[in-house]
Design an enzyme around this catalytic site. Structure first.
Site, mmCIF file in Angstrom:
data_model
loop_
_atom_site.group_PDB
_atom_site.id
_atom_site.type_symbol
_atom_site.label_atom_id
_atom_site.label_comp_id
_atom_site.label_asym_id
_atom_site.label_seq_id
_atom_site.Cartn_x
_atom_site.Cartn_y
_atom_site.Cartn_z
ATOM 1 N N ARG A 122 -2.768 4.962 4.299
ATOM 2 C CA ARG A 122 -1.707 4.317 3.357
ATOM 3 C C ARG A 122 -0.266 4.272 3.169
ATOM 4 O O ARG A 122 0.451 3.132 3.000
ATOM 5 C CB ARG A 122 -2.476 5.038 1.839
ATOM 6 N N MET B 271 0.914 -1.376 -0.378
ATOM 7 C CA MET B 271 -0.280 0.219 -0.032
ATOM 8 C C MET B 271 0.949 1.139 -0.183
ATOM 9 O O MET B 271 1.601 1.312 1.203
ATOM 10 C CB MET B 271 -1.089 0.271 1.256
ATOM 11 N N CYS B 272 0.044 2.424 -0.299
ATOM 12 C CA CYS B 272 1.306 3.611 -0.041
ATOM 13 C C CYS B 272 -0.014 4.956 -0.742
ATOM 14 O O CYS B 272 -1.200 4.092 -1.178
ATOM 15 C CB CYS B 272 2.830 3.680 -1.311
ATOM 16 N N GLY B 273 0.151 5.700 -0.326
ATOM 17 C CA GLY B 273 -1.082 6.677 -0.682
ATOM 18 C C GLY B 273 -0.311 8.091 -2.209
ATOM 19 O O GLY B 273 0.838 8.148 -1.603
#
Lengths: 296, 228
Positions: free
Chosen positions: A32, A1-3
Site C-alpha cells: 500500500r 493509497m497508503c498503509g
C-alpha cells in the site's frame, strides 16, 4: 493509497514486544505504500525530561558532539541516542523550546518531541526503514506507523508520516485533503505553523491546535469531520493512547481488532495475521464519521 | 473428500490456479483453505461447480466473478467481496467491508454479519441478504436483483436506483435520490420468503418494508432545464 497501522497495549507484559509486533504490521502494508515508512513509538519516560527526535542526511557529522553543543547552548544537561539518521536528545522539560529552536537553527530536521514519543521515518521500503532503525527491538505502550504512496507532496523524509505538531501528538493518514492550503493559512493566522508542504501535516496541526485551545482528543477528532475536506482515515497518537476517525465517505479502508491484550488498527486485515490471539479477537470496521479512541 | 490447501505453504496464485482448474473440471469437489491471513483475490474467477470453505478472514475481492461455485468465508471479508458475481452462492460468516456484491449479475451473496458502505452498488441481478446492518450509499444505481437487510440501512439507500428491489427490516437512516418506500404486494412477500429461506435467515417477510425507484430520474425532464 497508503498503509496505516496502530497498536495499543492494554497489558504491560507485552510492552517489550511492541516494536516487533508493529514492524510485522508495517511490513505487511508495503504494497500500500512502498516509498517511505515511519513509526511513532511511545516508550519509557523520565520524570521532568523531554525527548526530541531529530533527523539529518549526514548523521556522522551532524550528530558528533551534538549533545555537548546543545548542552552548552541551552545550559542544561543533555543525553543523546543516535539511531541511523535519527537522534533522540533528552533535555529538561523547561529547556525544550530553546533546544528545539537551537536544533532547527543548526539545520537539523525535527521529527517530533514529547515525554514519551519518539518518531523514526525515512524514504525507502518499510522493511529497510524498520531494519535501519531497529524498530523490532523497541518497546513501549503504544505506537502508530505508516507506509506511504505519495500523492500530495514529494517523497522526502519530511513528507513521510507520522507528523507531529505538538508534544507527544502525532498523526498518520490514508487519503488526501483538499482544503489543506486554506486550512494552513487559517492556522497560520492563529500562529500555528507547519514544517512541510504536506496535507497530512495540516491535519495534524489542526488537531494539535484544537487540543491547545482546550478541546479533548475526541472533540478535536470530531472537528476534523466538519473542518477538513477530502478523504481521510486518520490514526492519531497521544501520550496516553490513540484515536481513529474516518471521513463520512469512508472510501479509505480501515479495520480494527480488539482482545484482552491490545487494540489494533490497520488498513487491511492482513496486517493482523501475526498478532497473538487474532483468531479470537473482535474484528470490526470503524464506522464513517465516528470517533474512536482508547486511552489509559 | 475434501482437499485442504494451506496458505502458509502454498501461495495465492497456486491456490487460485488449483481452484480454477477444479471448477473447470465440473466435478463439484470440496476444497478447504486454511491460514488465509487476509489475502486478496482469494477463490476468484471460479467458473464452475465447486465448494470452497475458507477458514479465516479474507482481504480485497474474495470470490470475485464467481460462477456456479459455493464459497464460504468463515471469518470477515475485505472490500469488494463477490464483486461482479454471475451465479452460485457466496457466504460470509462475519462482516463484509465496502462494496460487497458490487455489479453482481446473479447468484446469492449471504452476509451473516454487517456489510459496510456501498453494499450492492450497481447490482445487476444478484440477490444479497445481509443479516446485520448495511452502510451508507448501498444499492447506489442498482439495476436488478434483490437486496434484503435484516438490520438497519445507512444514509442514502438506493440513490439513483433503477429496478432492483430493496427490503429492509430495521430503520433506514435516509433514502437516496429517487428512492421511495413502496407497497409490499404478495409477489414481493413471496420473493422475500424464498430469499430468507435460502439464506437461513430468521425473519418473517411481513416484518420488512420495500423500497424501490420512483422512476423520476429515468428521463431528462425539460422543466428542469434551468437547473443544469
Amino acid at each position: 493509497m497508503c498503509g496505516i497501522v496502530g497498536l495499543f497495549l492494554k497489558k504491560d507484559d507485552l510492552r517489550p514486544q511492541l516494536g516487533d509486533m508493529l514492524t510485522d504490521m508495517l511490513i505487511t502494508m508495503t504494497d500500500r505504500g512502498p516509498d517511505s515508512a515511519g513509526i511513532a513509538i511511545y516508550g519509557p519516560e523520565t520524570e521532568g525530561m523531554v525527548k526530541i527526535t531529530v533527523q539529518s542526511d549526514s548523521p556522522e557529522t551532524a550528530f558528533a558532539h551534538l549533545d555537548a553543543a546543545l548542552c552548552a547552548a541551552i545550559d542544561a544537561p543533555v543525553t543523546i541516542k543516535v539511531i541511523d539518521t535519527h537522534a533522540v536528545l533528552t533535555v529538561p522539560e523547561a529547556s525544550e523550546a530553546a533546544a528545539i529552536a537551537w536544533l532547527e537553527e543548526t539545520g537539523l530536521r525535527i521529527m517530533g518531541s514529547g515525554a514519551s514519543m519518539e518518531i523514526y521515518k525515512e524514504v525507502g521500503l518499510p522493511k529497510d526503514v524498520a531494519a535501519r532503525f531497529g524498530l523490532r527491538e523497541m518497546g513501549g505502550s503504544h505506537g502508530i506507523g505508516h507506509t506511504r504512496m505519495a500523492t500530495e507532496s514529494a517523497v522526502t523524509t519530511m513528507g513521510a508520516h507520522p507528523f507531529s505538531t505538538a508534544d507527544d501528538q502525532c498523526l498518520v493518514h490514508n487519503g488526501s485533503l483538499s482544503n489543506h492550503n486554506q486550512m494552513r493559512r487559517t492556522l497560520a493566522r492563529k500562529g500555528v505553523f507547519t514544517r512541510s508542504e504536506n496535507d497530512t501535516e495540516v491535519g495534524a496541526a489542526y488537531i494539535s491546535s484544537r487540543i491547545a485551545e482546550g478541546a479533548t482528543l475526541g472533540e478535536a477528532l470530531e472537528g476534523t469531520i466538519k473542518d477538513l475536506d477530502g478523504f481521510f482515515t486518520f490514526v492519531t497518537g497521544t501520550r496516553n493512547g490513540f484515536g481513529v476517525v474516518r471521513d463520512p465517505i469512508a472510501c479509505k479502508p480501515a479495520v480494527m481488532a480488539e482482545t484482552e491484550d491490545y487494540v489494533a488498527f490497520a488498513s487491511e486485515y492482513r496486517a493482523f495475521a501475526d498478532l497473538p490471539g487474532i483468531e479470537a479477537a473482535r474484528v470490526w470496521e470503524p464506522e464513517p464519521a465516528t470517533v474512536y479512541f482508547w486511552e489509559r | 473428500m475434501t482437499t485442504t490447501l494451506d496458505m502458509t505453504a502454498t501461495d495465492l496464485r497456486a491456490v487460485n490456479t488449483t481452484l480454477q482448474a477444479a471448477a473447470r473440471a465440473q466435478a463439484n469437489e470440496d476444497y478447504e483453505i486454511i491460514n488465509p491471513r487476509g489475502a486478496h483475490a482469494m477463490a476468484c474467477g471460479l467458473d464452475g461447480p465447486l465448494t470452497v470453505t475458507i477458514k479465516g478472514s479474507t482481504g480485497y475481492y474474495c470470490a470475485g466473478m464467481n460462477k456456479e461455485a459455493t464459497v464460504t468465508v468463515e471469518g470477515s471479508a475485505g472490500p469488494g467481496v463477490a464483486e461482479n458475481m454471475m451465479s452460485g452462492i457466496v457466504t460470509i460468516e462475519g462482516d463484509a467491508s465496502q462494496y460487497a456484491g458490487a455489479t453482481g449479475h446473479g447468484g446469492l451473496l449471504n452476509i451473516k454479519g454487517n456489510a459496510s458502505s456501498r453494499c450492492g452498488i450497481s447490482m445487476k441481478g444478484i440477490d444479497i441478504v445481509v443479516h446485520g446492518n448495511i452502510g451508507h450509499m448501498s444499492a447506489f444505481m442498482a439495476q436488478k436483483g434483490n437486496l434484503v437487510v435484516l438490520g438497519d440501512a445507512g444514509d442514502a439507500l438506493g440513490d439513483s436506483l433503477y429496478e432492483a428491489r430493496l427490503f429492509v427490516r430495521g430503520s433506514v437512516k435516509s433514502l437516496g435520490a429517487d428512492c421511495i418506500e413502496k407497497e409490499m404486494r404478495p409477489e414481493h412477500l413471496e420473493i422475500l420468503a424464498k430469499l430468507l429461506e435460502q439464506a437461513g435467515a430468521d425473519a418473517k417477510p411481513e416484518e420488512f418494508k420495500r423500497y424501490g425507484s420512483a422512476r423520476k430520474l429515468y428521463n431528462f425532464n425539460i422543466d428542469h432545464a434551468d437547473e443544469y
